[in-house]
Design an enzyme around this catalytic site. Structure first.
Site: not given
Ligand code: ACO
Length: 323
Positions: A114, A250, A280
């Site tokens: 990314c 990004h 993304n």
């Molecule tokens: N629908 C419903 N629930 C979901 C989903 C979904 N699509 N995905 C995850 N959950 C659940 C999880 O299982 C978890 O459940 P649990 O509490 O029962 O275990 C709960 O939601 C919370 O999950 P988290 O991963 O803690 O949620 P978070 O608030 O962190 O959001 C997200 C997740 C959107 C992925 C976020 O962490 C994020 O955006 N992270 C950064 C991503 C990023 O920037 N990547 C870098 C660039 S990508 C690259 O380089 C290729």
């Protein structure tokens, strides 16, 4: 006089197929509400059989060349940021070179996930200020739909496909922060974090593999590292956040975008946001956002932009440029 890498044209391409969040509700335990509130994403574009990373990159490049009023033979180099090249080799950049009908110069890919477009911009800037190239086409293009595990709700709802491109040209500046062009860059990586975000395939497995991400762990690193790299680049450029017209971040998650802007002391009305429509798109997200921001009249000639990104590696960085 100081040589500067100045933006001469911008363009983008998005594949025709648009997928709304609600479509994932049919096959996964997820909801439009969860995706929207946790990531800010509402829809994304996915390729059909008509598009590949190189074909989308070529379409974005043609749009940028048209905007610049230039043809492929006016270019000295192509740098394509991608983690989803059509083939292991040759580079997608050389495929774009052929598809554009450009027979001279040189072309290569940059792979920093990314952060790829920020890395590519920094490399293009180095080629231009060192006198090795006068005009460089810098592209970000990705087909992340090809590396999604469609059973993993934690990743497959977050990514999209697309391409964006800039034409950079050597122009003379005064060597001050009032110059047009790239004013400063900052690149970083820390390979100790490879398990936070990776693809579980490649030549070692004989498969192209699927994206694996510990999203909440990546999130923890993102805001702090993005704000720090932006600050470093701004300091090198001799500007402060008060001088910034637009942050072009990004586009991974609206909460990361908001958190970084807040840490930088910049209000959201000075941030270009496209994550709701594109998801993304990894290395394509920044040039896509620049092209959309330019097309809708937000980014004007002379505006000061800070662009920042983080991704797998971890790799991250920022670029300060005056449009
Ligand atoms: N629908 C419903 N629930 C979901 C989903 C979904 N699509 N995905 C995850 N959950 C659940 C999880 O299982 C978890 O459940 P649990 O509490 O029962 O275990 C709960 O939601 C919370 O999950 P988290 O991963 O803690 O949620 P978070 O608030 O962190 O959001 C997200 C997740 C959107 C992925 C976020 O962490 C994020 O955006 N992270 C950064 C991503 C990023 O920037 N990547 C870098 C660039 S990508 C690259 O380089 C290729």
């Amino acid at each position: 006089m100081t040589l500067r890498a100045v933006v001469r044209g911008v363009g983008h391409y998005l594949p025709a197929r648009v997928v709304e969040n609600a479509e994932f509700e049919k096959s996964l335990d997820t909801s439009d509400e969860w995706i929207r509130s946790r990531s800010g994403i509402e829809r994304r574009h996915f390729v059909t059989e008509d598009d590949t990373t190189s074909s989308m990159a070529t379409a974005a490049a043609q749009a940028a060349l048209k905007d610049a009023g230039l043809g492929p033979d006016d270019l000295d180099a192509i740098i394509l940021a991608t983690s989803t090249a059509d083939l292991t080799f040759p580079s997608a950049a050389t495929m774009v070179q052929a598809q554009l009908g450009m027979t001279g110069g040189f072309a290569f890919d940059v792979q920093a996930v990314c952060a790829g477009f920020v890395y590519a911009l920094s490399n293009a800037n180095a080629l231009i200020v060192s006198g090795q190239a006068k005009r460089v086409l810098v592209i970000g293009a990705e087909t992340f739909s090809k590396i999604m595990d469609w059973t993993d709700r934690g990743t497959c709802v977050l990514f999209g496909d697309g391409a964006g491109a800039l034409v950079l040209e050597a122009q003379e500046g005064a060597g001050t922060a009032a110059d047009r062009g790239i004013l400063a860059t900052d690149l970083n990586s820390d390979g100790r974090h490879r398990d936070l975000l990776y693809v579980d395939g490649g030549v070692s497995t004989g498969t192209s593999g699927y994206l694996r991400m510990q999203g909440n762990q990546v999130f923890r690193h993102a805001v702090e590292k993005l704000a720090a790299t932006a600050e470093t680049a701004m300091e090198r450029a001799g500007v402060t956040s008060d001088d910034v017209d637009w942050i072009v971040p990004h586009q991974a998650n609206i909460r990361i975008i908001q958190g970084t802007a807040k840490k930088m002391g910049v209000e959201m009305d000075r941030v270009i946001v496209t994550v709701q429509d594109h998801g993304n798109t990894s290395a394509a997200s920044i040039p896509l956002a620049m092209s959309v921001g330019r097309a809708n009249g937000q980014i004007k000639d002379g505006d000061l932009l800070v662009t920042e990104a983080i991704g797998g590696g971890l790799a991250w960085g920022a670029v300060v440029l005056r449009w």
